[in-house]
Design a protein around this motif. Structure first.
Motif, mmCIF file in Angstrom:
data_model
loop_
_atom_site.group_PDB
_atom_site.id
_atom_site.type_symbol
_atom_site.label_atom_id
_atom_site.label_comp_id
_atom_site.label_asym_id
_atom_site.label_seq_id
_atom_site.Cartn_x
_atom_site.Cartn_y
_atom_site.Cartn_z
ATOM 1 N N ALA A 119 0.637 -1.507 -0.530
ATOM 2 C CA ALA A 119 0.067 0.023 -0.167
ATOM 3 C C ALA A 119 1.038 1.337 0.144
ATOM 4 C CB ALA A 119 -1.522 0.356 1.284
ATOM 5 N N ILE A 120 0.218 2.428 -0.481
ATOM 6 C CA ILE A 120 1.224 3.117 -0.783
ATOM 7 C C ILE A 120 -0.568 4.458 -0.145
ATOM 8 C CG2 ILE A 120 0.997 4.001 -3.369
ATOM 9 C CD1 ILE A 120 3.835 4.920 -3.250
ATOM 10 N N ASN A 121 0.319 5.370 -0.110
ATOM 11 C CA ASN A 121 0.012 6.744 0.560
ATOM 12 C C ASN A 121 -0.292 7.783 -0.186
ATOM 13 O OD1 ASN A 121 2.682 8.148 0.907
ATOM 14 N ND2 ASN A 121 1.941 9.024 2.228
ATOM 15 N N GLN A 122 -1.151 8.735 -0.167
ATOM 16 C CA GLN A 122 -1.550 9.847 -1.079
ATOM 17 C C GLN A 122 -0.460 10.166 -1.658
ATOM 18 O OE1 GLN A 122 -2.336 8.906 1.765
ATOM 19 N NE2 GLN A 122 -5.303 9.990 1.500
ATOM 20 N N SER A 123 1.094 10.827 -1.247
ATOM 21 C CA SER A 123 1.709 11.318 -1.877
ATOM 22 C C SER A 123 2.561 10.895 -2.663
ATOM 23 C CB SER A 123 2.604 12.393 -0.920
ATOM 24 O OG SER A 123 2.941 11.819 0.236
ATOM 25 N N GLY A 124 2.549 9.431 -1.972
ATOM 26 C CA GLY A 124 3.683 8.479 -1.865
ATOM 27 C C GLY A 124 5.110 8.261 -1.596
ATOM 28 N N GLY A 125 5.382 9.520 -0.380
ATOM 29 C CA GLY A 125 6.200 8.987 -0.182
ATOM 30 C C GLY A 125 6.433 7.762 1.673
ATOM 31 N N SER A 126 5.144 6.957 1.461
ATOM 32 C CA SER A 126 5.306 6.394 2.411
ATOM 33 C C SER A 126 4.516 5.388 2.061
ATOM 34 C CB SER A 126 4.302 6.503 3.803
ATOM 35 O OG SER A 126 4.519 5.527 4.595
#
Length: 122
Positions: free
Chosen positions: A50-57
């Motif tokens: 899974a990845i967060n909205q910004s792609g940073g995590s």
């Protein structure tokens, strides 16, 4: 109407690589976390990444950590899953999902794609 369309699946030899894509439409892509799940024959659907909205995590299942990489391009409304060192046990239908929170829990996602088949032969 929200649509998620996966592509990039196929047949690959063990040790090979594939990159899955998930094209999203119908709502603001960058406002939502994204995830990949998979379901093998006669098994329950399981979390992959899974990845967060910004792609940073990002988070990964232990079984794919170090081999798979999740990423997203918010300008293209597209989610990716780079899969390296594929093994026969990775054979499954792979689904992308969209939701307000990036999580390993399928219940946190409110939209799902139709899936793409990945088959790894030995």
């Amino acid at each position: 109407q929200v649509q998620l369309v996966e592509s990039g699946g196929g047949l690959v030899l063990a040790g090979g690589s594939l990159r899955l894509s998930c094209a999203a439409s119908g709502r603001t892509f960058m406002a939502y976390a994204m995830g990949w799940f998979r379901q093998a024959p006669r098994k329950e659907r399981e979390f992959v990444a899974a990845i967060n909205q910004s792609g940073g995590s990002a988070i990964y299942a232990d079984s794919v950590k170090g081999r798979f990489t999740i990423s997203r391009d918010n300008a293209k409304n597209t989610l990716y899953l780079q899969m390296n060192s594929l093994q026969p046990e990775d054979t499954a239908v792979y689904y992308c999902a969209s939701g307000p929170q990036g999580s390993h829990l399928s219940a946190t996602y409110d939209y799902w794609g139709q899936g793409t088949q990945v088959t790894v032969s030995s």
